[in-house]
Design an enzyme around this catalytic site. Structure first.
Site, PDB file in Angstrom:
ATOM      1  N   ARG A  48     -24.509 -17.271  -9.663  1.00 12.88           N
ATOM      2  CA  ARG A  48     -25.523 -18.227 -10.136  1.00 12.88           C
ATOM      3  C   ARG A  48     -24.933 -19.632 -10.211  1.00 12.88           C
ATOM      4  O   ARG A  48     -25.598 -20.619  -9.907  1.00 12.88           O
ATOM      5  CB  ARG A  48     -26.031 -17.801 -11.517  1.00 12.88           C
ATOM      6  CG  ARG A  48     -26.931 -16.578 -11.475  1.00 12.88           C
ATOM      7  CD  ARG A  48     -27.090 -15.980 -12.862  1.00 12.88           C
ATOM      8  NE  ARG A  48     -27.631 -16.911 -13.820  1.00 12.88           N
ATOM      9  CZ  ARG A  48     -27.413 -16.847 -15.134  1.00 12.88           C
ATOM     10  NH1 ARG A  48     -26.696 -15.878 -15.653  1.00 12.88           N
ATOM     11  NH2 ARG A  48     -27.951 -17.727 -15.938  1.00 12.88           N
TER      12      ARG A  48
ATOM     13  N   ASP B 127     -22.432  -9.049 -15.052  1.00 15.04           N
ATOM     14  CA  ASP B 127     -22.598 -10.447 -15.458  1.00 15.04           C
ATOM     15  C   ASP B 127     -21.486 -11.317 -14.896  1.00 15.04           C
ATOM     16  O   ASP B 127     -21.723 -12.454 -14.493  1.00 15.04           O
ATOM     17  CB  ASP B 127     -22.645 -10.580 -16.983  1.00 15.04           C
ATOM     18  CG  ASP B 127     -22.868 -12.032 -17.384  1.00 15.04           C
ATOM     19  OD1 ASP B 127     -23.911 -12.587 -16.990  1.00 15.04           O
ATOM     20  OD2 ASP B 127     -21.999 -12.626 -18.038  1.00 15.04           O
TER      21      ASP B 127
ATOM     22  N   SER C  53     -28.026 -12.213 -19.322  1.00 13.10           N
ATOM     23  CA  SER C  53     -26.578 -12.454 -19.309  1.00 13.10           C
ATOM     24  C   SER C  53     -26.023 -12.433 -20.742  1.00 13.10           C
ATOM     25  O   SER C  53     -25.063 -11.725 -21.046  1.00 13.10           O
ATOM     26  CB  SER C  53     -26.318 -13.807 -18.638  1.00 13.10           C
ATOM     27  OG  SER C  53     -25.044 -14.295 -18.931  1.00 13.10           O
TER      28      SER C  53
ATOM     29  N   LYS D 173     -24.083  -8.927 -22.831  1.00 13.30           N
ATOM     30  CA  LYS D 173     -22.734  -9.034 -23.397  1.00 13.30           C
ATOM     31  C   LYS D 173     -22.750  -8.772 -24.900  1.00 13.30           C
ATOM     32  O   LYS D 173     -21.859  -8.106 -25.437  1.00 13.30           O
ATOM     33  CB  LYS D 173     -22.144 -10.422 -23.099  1.00 13.30           C
ATOM     34  CG  LYS D 173     -21.772 -10.584 -21.629  1.00 13.30           C
ATOM     35  CD  LYS D 173     -21.261 -11.965 -21.302  1.00 13.30           C
ATOM     36  CE  LYS D 173     -22.328 -13.018 -21.344  1.00 13.30           C
ATOM     37  NZ  LYS D 173     -22.064 -14.265 -20.667  1.00 13.30           N
TER      38      LYS D 173
ATOM     39  N   HIS E  21     -23.504 -16.102 -31.037  1.00 12.33           N
ATOM     40  CA  HIS E  21     -23.351 -16.604 -29.665  1.00 12.33           C
ATOM     41  C   HIS E  21     -24.080 -17.931 -29.531  1.00 12.33           C
ATOM     42  O   HIS E  21     -25.188 -18.082 -30.026  1.00 12.33           O
ATOM     43  CB  HIS E  21     -23.943 -15.595 -28.665  1.00 12.33           C
ATOM     44  CG  HIS E  21     -23.692 -15.953 -27.243  1.00 12.33           C
ATOM     45  ND1 HIS E  21     -22.560 -15.548 -26.574  1.00 12.33           N
ATOM     46  CD2 HIS E  21     -24.394 -16.712 -26.369  1.00 12.33           C
ATOM     47  CE1 HIS E  21     -22.592 -16.034 -25.337  1.00 12.33           C
ATOM     48  NE2 HIS E  21     -23.686 -16.739 -25.192  1.00 12.33           N
TER      49      HIS E  21
HETATM   50  N1  URA Z   1     -24.241 -18.319 -21.417  1.00 10.05           N
HETATM   51  C1  URA Z   1     -24.126 -17.075 -20.865  1.00 10.05           C
HETATM   52  O1  URA Z   1     -23.353 -16.256 -21.341  1.00 10.05           O
HETATM   53  N2  URA Z   1     -24.890 -16.783 -19.794  1.00 10.05           N
HETATM   54  C2  URA Z   1     -25.757 -17.644 -19.252  1.00 10.05           C
HETATM   55  O2  URA Z   1     -26.416 -17.297 -18.298  1.00 10.05           O
HETATM   56  C3  URA Z   1     -25.861 -18.929 -19.814  1.00 10.05           C
HETATM   57  C4  URA Z   1     -25.101 -19.243 -20.910  1.00 10.05           C
END
Ligand code: URA
Length: 410
Positions: A153, A146, A168, A172, A67
């Site tokens: 946000r 999220d 966040s 995931k 990620h």
């Molecule tokens: N990427 C994400 O998945 N969440 C965030 O809050 C910031 C970057």
């Protein structure tokens, strides 16, 4: 907050009993006050439970995921996923879309005619069992909290705070089910984290969250002061990814991706040198895996190699001779967005063909009048557009960063 209070908040928000205005107040409180390690962990694990949790146990071997916290010109997944899979390590990856100055892997893949980003969990798992790799869009069913909270946000200016980014991202990644996770924490002008100290804190927070639930987790802090590689733009980045997959990419970008692959393979207990990994780019093994993945997801292999199709290609020439000292990632990300390559708001349509290709990067020497970059556009080309680009190219100053990997946290 107690564990029970956090559970109540997250569950209530998803159920609709905690309204947006109260959740915004919570996000703002976190923004200004932060959270303790225990609170971040409670928030993350309660978020995981608000959606489907993928079970990848039917796939043999150690499943690795990756990620990035966001960048400009970041085509790493397009190369890294098939490269790692070409060593027999299964890669089951869900990716996102771009917003603002940052690009999204899923948009880039969708620029390939026919490529399907939406797959059922069964098809996703079957493809990884069959060919060892799949990159799909994030399921709507994953971490519903999220989805809601990120949108909130985004409009309340509370995205860039470590507890909310860490929960966040990691909610995931944990729900996506991989055994091991490589986190690319970007730092610099074009990233959420502007300093290495902040990036280190975010990286450590996420590594700790991953380890606490038994996932092998490593974070790399990487430079996002200038765009990654040569291209920004969906189709242009696919073409650059193909160049790298054929062993013909820029040396620095190729080396960086091989280093990331080395870490990902290490997470799956496979030790390889960067040179051994690079061989899979030079001998076509990684490219073959990429083509296999594109075909398996309905992509048209002939269309894959088609050059971009735009009305105008504008050369940007160096204004003076010397060394390029900075190419600010944020400015060029926003510039590409205005060409149609990105979205200002979620509902914007993309022009897959437009974008920028840099002929020179930070540290390169140029002669006055030499081509620094090419702008691919379907819109009107004004001299202001060219002048604006030239203004962003900084010359003969202190060179900002020449290291891709700044630090590794494990
Ligand atoms: N990427 C994400 O998945 N969440 C965030 O809050 C910031 C970057």
């Amino acid at each position: 907050m107690t564990s029970n209070e956090i559970k109540w908040l997250v569950e209530g928000y998803v159920a609709g009993t905690v309204p947006d205005y109260q959740m915004s107040a919570f996000a703002m409180a976190v923004y200004f006050k932060g959270m303790t390690t225990r609170e971040i962990s409670d928030l993350t694990m309660n978020m995981v439970k608000t959606g489907q949790e993928f079970d990848l146990s039917a796939i043999n071997g150690i499943k690795v995921d990756k990620h990035s916290t966001g960048g400009v010109g970041d085509k790493v997944t397009l190369i890294l996923a098939p490269l790692v899979a070409s060593f027999g390590v299964p890669v089951a990856k869900m990716s996102g879309r771009g917003l603002g100055h940052t690009g999204g892997t899923i948009d880039k893949l969708e620029s390939i005619k026919g490529y399907q980003v939406e797959r059922s969990q069964e098809d996703f798992i079957r493809q990884v069992q069959d060919i060892g790799v799949s990159v799909i869009g994030q399921s709507d069913q994953l971490v519903k909290a999220d989805k809601l909270l990120y949108a909130l946000r985004d409009v309340t200016a509370t995205v860039d705070t470590i507890p909310l980014i860490a929960s966040s991202v990691m909610s995931k990644k944990i729900a996506a089910g991989a055994d091991a996770i490589l986190l690319d924490v970007t730092v610099g002008e074009g990233a959420f984290m502007k300093t290495v100290d902040e990036a280190r804190e975010l990286a450590q927070t996420m590594v700790d969250l991953g380890k606490a639930v038994g996932r092998k987790t490593v974070a790399v802090i990487t430079d996002m002061s200038q765009p990654l590689g040569r291209a920004i733009g969906n189709r242009l980045e696919i073409l650059e990814a193909l160049e790298i997959l054929q062993g013909q990419g820029r040396q620095d970008t190729t080396h960086f991706i091989c280093e990331l692959a080395q870490i990902m393979l290490g997470l799956a207990d496979i030790e390889k040198t960067v040179e051994e990994i690079r061989k899979h780019l030079e001998n076509g093994q990684a490219l073959a895996k990429f083509e296999e993945m594109v075909a398996a997801q309905g992509g048209d292999l002939e269309d894959l190699y088609r050059p971009v199709n735009v009305a105008h290609v504008v050369d940007i020439l160096a204004q003076e001779s010397g060394v390029i000292s900075a190419l600010p990632a944020m400015e060029f990300g926003l510039y590409a967005m205005r060409l149609g390559a990105g979205r200002a708001v979620k509902s914007d349509d993309l022009d897959y063909e437009t974008g920028i290709v840099f002929e020179k990067k930070v540290g390169d020497s140029v002669q006055k009048g030499e081509i620094v970059a090419k702008v691919y556009t379907n819109g009107k080309i004004s001299s202001e557009l060219v002048t604006e680009f030239q203004k962003y190219v900084k010359m003969n100053d202190r060179v900002q960063c020449l290291r891709e990997i700044i630090e590794i946290i494990s």
